[in-house]
Motif scaffolding. Structure first.
Motif, PDB file in Angstrom:
ATOM      1  N   GLY A 172      -4.145 -15.231  -1.074  1.00 47.50           N
ATOM      2  CA  GLY A 172      -5.625 -14.994  -1.238  1.00 47.50           C
ATOM      3  C   GLY A 172      -5.058 -12.996  -0.048  1.00 47.50           C
ATOM      4  O   GLY A 172      -4.105 -12.343  -1.239  1.00 47.50           O
ATOM      5  N   PRO A 173      -5.699 -13.086  -0.312  1.00 46.83           N
ATOM      6  CA  PRO A 173      -5.394 -11.642   1.092  1.00 46.83           C
ATOM      7  C   PRO A 173      -3.809 -10.958   1.453  1.00 46.83           C
ATOM      8  O   PRO A 173      -3.874 -12.426   1.669  1.00 46.83           O
ATOM      9  CB  PRO A 173      -6.750 -11.385   1.853  1.00 46.83           C
ATOM     10  N   LEU A 174      -3.196 -10.067   2.234  1.00 47.80           N
ATOM     11  CA  LEU A 174      -2.481 -10.069   2.094  1.00 47.80           C
ATOM     12  C   LEU A 174      -1.700 -10.161   3.551  1.00 47.80           C
ATOM     13  O   LEU A 174      -1.147 -10.723   4.325  1.00 47.80           O
ATOM     14  CB  LEU A 174      -1.641  -8.424   2.038  1.00 47.80           C
ATOM     15  N   HIS A 175      -3.175 -10.305   4.686  1.00 49.70           N
ATOM     16  CA  HIS A 175      -2.979 -10.734   5.677  1.00 49.70           C
ATOM     17  C   HIS A 175      -1.727 -12.231   6.295  1.00 49.70           C
ATOM     18  O   HIS A 175      -1.863 -12.426   6.795  1.00 49.70           O
ATOM     19  CB  HIS A 175      -4.038 -10.727   6.592  1.00 49.70           C
ATOM     20  N   GLY A 176      -2.074 -13.066   5.166  1.00 47.41           N
ATOM     21  CA  GLY A 176      -1.662 -14.411   5.295  1.00 47.41           C
ATOM     22  C   GLY A 176      -0.283 -14.076   5.076  1.00 47.41           C
ATOM     23  O   GLY A 176       0.135 -15.578   5.715  1.00 47.41           O
ATOM     24  N   PHE A 177      -0.128 -13.434   5.066  1.00 44.63           N
ATOM     25  CA  PHE A 177       1.625 -13.363   4.827  1.00 44.63           C
ATOM     26  C   PHE A 177       2.331 -11.775   6.610  1.00 44.63           C
ATOM     27  O   PHE A 177       1.225 -11.102   6.793  1.00 44.63           O
ATOM     28  CB  PHE A 177       2.847 -12.884   3.510  1.00 44.63           C
ATOM     29  N   PRO A 178       3.776 -11.999   6.579  1.00 46.38           N
ATOM     30  CA  PRO A 178       3.609 -11.395   8.319  1.00 46.38           C
ATOM     31  C   PRO A 178       3.468 -10.146   8.006  1.00 46.38           C
ATOM     32  O   PRO A 178       4.804  -8.957   7.943  1.00 46.38           O
ATOM     33  CB  PRO A 178       4.991 -12.586   8.970  1.00 46.38           C
ATOM     34  N   PRO A 184      -7.173  -7.003  11.876  1.00 43.97           N
ATOM     35  CA  PRO A 184      -8.012  -6.985  10.385  1.00 43.97           C
ATOM     36  C   PRO A 184      -8.222  -5.646   9.783  1.00 43.97           C
ATOM     37  O   PRO A 184      -9.397  -5.261   9.707  1.00 43.97           O
ATOM     38  CB  PRO A 184      -8.816  -8.140  10.268  1.00 43.97           C
ATOM     39  N   GLY A 185      -8.283  -5.581   8.392  1.00 38.72           N
ATOM     40  CA  GLY A 185      -8.529  -3.796   7.582  1.00 38.72           C
ATOM     41  C   GLY A 185      -8.091  -2.681   8.132  1.00 38.72           C
ATOM     42  O   GLY A 185      -8.129  -1.975   7.614  1.00 38.72           O
ATOM     43  N   GLY A 186      -7.366  -3.140   9.043  1.00 38.41           N
ATOM     44  CA  GLY A 186      -6.492  -1.730   9.407  1.00 38.41           C
ATOM     45  C   GLY A 186      -5.675  -1.233   9.387  1.00 38.41           C
ATOM     46  O   GLY A 186      -5.140  -1.258   7.756  1.00 38.41           O
ATOM     47  N   LEU A 187      -5.356  -0.335   8.743  1.00 39.82           N
ATOM     48  CA  LEU A 187      -3.936   0.960   8.141  1.00 39.82           C
ATOM     49  C   LEU A 187      -2.430   0.576   9.145  1.00 39.82           C
ATOM     50  O   LEU A 187      -2.665   0.516  10.663  1.00 39.82           O
ATOM     51  CB  LEU A 187      -4.445   2.270   8.495  1.00 39.82           C
ATOM     52  N   LEU A 188      -1.444   0.734   8.501  1.00 40.24           N
ATOM     53  CA  LEU A 188      -0.680   0.406   9.232  1.00 40.24           C
ATOM     54  C   LEU A 188      -0.123   1.899   9.875  1.00 40.24           C
ATOM     55  O   LEU A 188      -0.717   3.028   9.719  1.00 40.24           O
ATOM     56  CB  LEU A 188       0.993   0.690   7.438  1.00 40.24           C
ATOM     57  N   ASP A 189      -0.364   1.694  11.174  1.00 39.87           N
ATOM     58  CA  ASP A 189       0.415   2.318  11.988  1.00 39.87           C
ATOM     59  C   ASP A 189       1.767   2.595  12.610  1.00 39.87           C
ATOM     60  O   ASP A 189       2.681   1.580  12.813  1.00 39.87           O
ATOM     61  CB  ASP A 189      -0.216   2.022  14.034  1.00 39.87           C
ATOM     62  N   VAL A 213      -3.925   4.610   0.812  1.00 38.00           N
ATOM     63  CA  VAL A 213      -4.803   3.184   1.361  1.00 38.00           C
ATOM     64  C   VAL A 213      -3.862   2.100   0.416  1.00 38.00           C
ATOM     65  O   VAL A 213      -3.313   1.617   0.761  1.00 38.00           O
ATOM     66  CB  VAL A 213      -6.671   2.626   1.191  1.00 38.00           C
ATOM     67  N   VAL A 214      -4.222   2.357  -0.708  1.00 36.86           N
ATOM     68  CA  VAL A 214      -3.706   1.444  -1.774  1.00 36.86           C
ATOM     69  C   VAL A 214      -3.185   2.142  -3.853  1.00 36.86           C
ATOM     70  O   VAL A 214      -3.937   2.752  -3.892  1.00 36.86           O
ATOM     71  CB  VAL A 214      -4.038   0.254  -1.721  1.00 36.86           C
ATOM     72  N   TYR A 236       4.855  -1.913  -8.937  1.00 44.97           N
ATOM     73  CA  TYR A 236       5.107  -1.813  -7.150  1.00 44.97           C
ATOM     74  C   TYR A 236       3.349  -1.072  -6.942  1.00 44.97           C
ATOM     75  O   TYR A 236       2.534  -0.528  -7.440  1.00 44.97           O
ATOM     76  CB  TYR A 236       6.080  -0.875  -6.481  1.00 44.97           C
ATOM     77  N   LEU A 237       3.219  -2.819  -5.923  1.00 44.11           N
ATOM     78  CA  LEU A 237       1.964  -2.189  -5.069  1.00 44.11           C
ATOM     79  C   LEU A 237       2.418  -0.958  -3.850  1.00 44.11           C
ATOM     80  O   LEU A 237       2.536  -1.975  -2.808  1.00 44.11           O
ATOM     81  CB  LEU A 237       1.164  -3.645  -5.219  1.00 44.11           C
ATOM     82  N   TYR A 238       1.665  -0.428  -3.560  1.00 43.25           N
ATOM     83  CA  TYR A 238       2.100   0.800  -2.317  1.00 43.25           C
ATOM     84  C   TYR A 238       0.691   0.350  -1.633  1.00 43.25           C
ATOM     85  O   TYR A 238      -0.393   0.209  -1.688  1.00 43.25           O
ATOM     86  CB  TYR A 238       2.360   2.087  -2.408  1.00 43.25           C
ATOM     87  N   PHE A 239       0.841  -0.125   0.043  1.00 41.88           N
ATOM     88  CA  PHE A 239      -0.362  -0.561   0.693  1.00 41.88           C
ATOM     89  C   PHE A 239      -0.521  -0.028   1.781  1.00 41.88           C
ATOM     90  O   PHE A 239       0.550  -0.216   2.918  1.00 41.88           O
ATOM     91  CB  PHE A 239      -0.969  -1.640   0.354  1.00 41.88           C
ATOM     92  N   ARG A 240      -1.094   0.151   2.448  1.00 42.21           N
ATOM     93  CA  ARG A 240      -1.627   0.108   4.071  1.00 42.21           C
ATOM     94  C   ARG A 240      -2.411  -0.293   4.517  1.00 42.21           C
ATOM     95  O   ARG A 240      -2.709  -0.404   5.653  1.00 42.21           O
ATOM     96  CB  ARG A 240      -1.603   1.367   4.577  1.00 42.21           C
ATOM     97  N   GLU A 241      -3.225  -1.189   4.285  1.00 39.55           N
ATOM     98  CA  GLU A 241      -3.872  -2.179   4.596  1.00 39.55           C
ATOM     99  C   GLU A 241      -4.234  -3.693   3.381  1.00 39.55           C
ATOM    100  O   GLU A 241      -3.931  -4.121   2.405  1.00 39.55           O
ATOM    101  CB  GLU A 241      -5.876  -1.614   3.637  1.00 39.55           C
ATOM    102  N   ASN A 242      -4.802  -4.273   3.890  1.00 42.17           N
ATOM    103  CA  ASN A 242      -5.080  -5.586   3.912  1.00 42.17           C
ATOM    104  C   ASN A 242      -5.943  -5.831   2.273  1.00 42.17           C
ATOM    105  O   ASN A 242      -6.801  -4.843   2.783  1.00 42.17           O
ATOM    106  CB  ASN A 242      -5.800  -6.367   4.787  1.00 42.17           C
TER     107      ASN A 242
END
Length: 655
Positions: A172-178, A184-189, A213-214, A236-242
């Motif tokens: 499901g959401p990307l936060h299930g992976f490392p 939660p819901g934050g941007l890459l820092d 964001v994505v 490619y999917l580029y993302f900075r958020e879950n």
């Protein structure tokens, strides 16, 4: 395999019903039955089985349906698998056809069965219980049907789906992976990921970001190619958020022959890169091998997907960039004779001929295999000469990704009839193609060699016996003119003819001919009844009738404003109308190759283009969101367009 019990044949019934013939006629009849009994015993039906990968699925969750057809070795091979699904289901891909072999021991004897298997990938549109009609196959001129399949479709629960959809990121959401998200819901820092390597994929970096964001991005390996040369496009999917990606829609690439290079996107790990000065994670979600079908400025179109994230909202539509490829033809200078536009790659040619010794009027099997990588040929040019008859080939292929390219083999199996005698040379097969790596034409050659054909002597006519010849000639070797006259009578009296046998003359011949005549009459009657039954069945399942039924379903769906059901029915109607007019099973032909196939059968170019446009519109509607405005008007327009195409196809006559 247990053999089914054989029912009495018409010949056996005729033998029981006929009056008791003379011993000679009885012997002839028994010999005829002994010859025909093995033919009836061979009529074994195929062993059919069908199944689904899961009997309970969610709405939008892909699953597969498989059918297997096995026959005994030596019987005709099954072919042409078909599957029809209810309006609540859509066929995403298929059929994917493979071969099957089954060996078993029964009663101390080993039996082997050969056959085919076919799979389709299907997606359900709404919850409920639905029954998928049994898939069908063609065998010995008949359609055989497997058992139906019951499927339970439940509403989408949001739980992780089975590994059928390569575009849905696992868990499901990307936060299930490392992933290195700040929360939660934050941007890459950038400061919180200092332990990660800097710029793992600098080739994916971009000077500016299409979205903060994505976003989706398509990257081709080349932007110029020749007709038939592979162009690899990575998405490619580029993302900075879950985020969660759903409802993917692949790039249409209408002017390309396409092959998937990415088997399972869930195994692809993200890499980090810089876009517009920010840290992004980039994940490969699709990879296609595209082969241009014509010259010009060709567009792949955009890949689309729905993205759900905390900062961007739910089911936000994202589209990739449209890749433009400049396509030209290979150079005319130095082009070898027989080159077909689109034959591009790196190939080898191999041929086998069996047997090498036959009788005059017999046949040999010629198998030509093209192996390598690239855009494989659809046909080969065979040597034509007097005394040789080449039948249409049977094609087999095994193509799969090999190191980023499409490779494998495609074979052509020919049957060649030889009417000459002596040492007959079959000639050689030449396959010219363009090698993009070497930038030159290459001609592969396969020498078919010589077949020894034995002449068939005419049947010798029987002459008179040597004893009779001697009796009708004198000492000088001259024929005796009165050798056949009767002897002299010794006394006067009335003439008495010689005694005759009881069944001599017409009664004997009538009695001898009665059993075969009765058998022939019963057989002819059975054939007439069977043909009448087959004509009724063929009329009920003829392409023209199926096209009319599908058109009626389309009108009913249009009246209800159901655009997707209308598109599905219109697509079936147009395919059946094409089959009725030309005999071409267009459902198994790629949409890009369909105009060429119709053109080869004499269909006018304008009519073929309108038919393909109608099918393309139906295919596009299947991927549109369910909530569309003006569904009734769009449905009516689509029905009217298909009706015009079907009317022209019905009026068209082959030239």
């Amino acid at each position: 395999m247990t053999r089914p019990a054989l029912s009495p044949t018409p010949l056996a019934l005729a033998a029981l019903a006929a009056p008791r013939p003379a011993p000679l006629a009885t012997a002839l009849l028994l010999a005829l039955l002994a010859l025909l009994a093995p033919l009836a015993a061979r009529a074994q039906q195929p062993e059919l089985s069908s199944r689904a990968s899961s009997t309970e699925v969610e709405v939008g969750e892909p699953f597969t349906v498989e059918v297997k057809a096995l026959v005994e070795r030596g019987a005709g091979m099954p072919s042409d698998p078909e599957l029809r699904v209810p309006p609540d289901l859509d066929i995403v891909s298929g059929p994917s056809i493979g071969t099957q072999m089954k060996t078993q021991m029964s009663g101390g004897m080993v039996t082997t069965q050969l056959g085919i298997s076919a799979t389709w990938q299907i997606v359900a549109n709404k919850p409920g219980r639905t029954t998928i009609p049994g898939p069908t196959i063609s065998w010995n001129g008949k359609r055989m049907t497997a058992g139906p399949i019951l499927i339970k479709v439940v509403p989408a629960s949001g739980r992780p789906r089975r590994p059928n959809n390569p575009f849905l990121l696992p868990g499901g959401p990307l936060h299930g992976f490392p992933w290195p998200f700040s929360g939660p819901g934050g941007l890459l820092d950038d400061e919180e990921v200092e332990d990660e390597p800097e710029d793992q994929a600098p080739e994916l970096a971009m000077p500016s970001e299409p979205d903060p964001v994505v976003f989706l991005r398509a990257i081709p390996d080349k932007t110029s190619a020749v007709v038939g040369e592979q162009v690899t496009v990575s998405f490619y999917l580029y993302f900075r958020e879950n985020a969660e990606m759903s409802e993917p829609r692949a790039a249409p690439a209408a002017d390309f022959l396409r092959h998937a290079l990415l088997e399972d996107a869930r195994h692809e790990r993200p890499v980090y890169t810089r876009v517009g000065g920010h840290r992004y994670a980039a994940r490969l979600v699709d990879k296609l091998a595209l082969f241009p079908l014509k010259a010009g400025e060709l567009h792949t179109g955009s890949m689309q997907a729905r993205i759900t994230g905390r900062r961007i909202g739910a089911r936000v539509l994202r589209e990739s960039n449209d890749v433009v490829v400049q396509v030209t033809e290979p150079p005319v200078a130095g082009r070898p004779s027989g080159y077909n536009l689109g034959d591009v790659g790196q190939f080898t040619l191999k041929a086998t001929v069996q047997p090498r010794q036959i009788d005059q009027g017999g046949s040999v099997a010629v198998t030509v295999q093209v192996a390598g990588t690239g855009n494989f040929p659809q046909s080969l040019r065979v040597p034509e000469r007097t005394g040789l008859e080449w039948l249409d080939p049977e094609k087999r292929e095994s193509l799969e990704p090999r190191g980023g390219a499409i490779g494998g083999f495609r074979s052509f199996g020919y049957v060649v009839r030889i009417q000459e005698s002596g040492a007959v040379s079959l000639g050689k097969i030449e396959f010219p193609y363009w090698d993009p790596a070497q930038k030159r034409y290459v001609v592969e050659t396969a020498d078919l060699g010589v077949v020894q054909v034995a002449a068939v002597a005419p049947t010798a006519s029987s002459g008179p016996a040597s004893g009779a010849m001697d009796a009708t000639r004198d000492a000088a070797g001259r024929a005796e003119p009165f050798a056949g006259m009767p002897g002299l009578r010794a006394s006067l009296g009335a003439y008495s003819p010689p005694a005759t046998l009881p069944l001599d003359g017409a009664p004997f011949w009538l009695l001898l001919a009665a059993p075969p005549l009765l058998v022939t009459l019963f057989g002819a009657g059975d054939r007439l009844v069977r043909r009448a039954r087959e004509r009724r069945e063929a009329g009920a399942t003829s392409p023209a009738r199926l096209a009319a039924l599908a058109a009626q379903e389309a009108e009913e769906a249009a009246a209800q404003g159901d655009l997707k059901a209308t598109a599905a029915a219109v697509e079936r109607a147009v395919h059946r109308a094409i089959e009725s007019a030309t005999g071409l099973r267009s459902r198994g032909v790629l949409l890009a190759a369909l105009p060429g196939e119709l053109g080869q059968r004499g269909v006018p170019e304008a009519l073929a283009a309108r038919a393909c446009e109608t099918l393309a519109a139906c295919e596009a509607i299947r991927f549109e969101p369910a909530e569309q405005e003006g569904g009734a008007a769009a449905s009516a327009a689509l029905v009217e367009k298909s009706r015009a195409v079907m009317t022209e196809l019905a009026r068209w006559k082959p030239t």
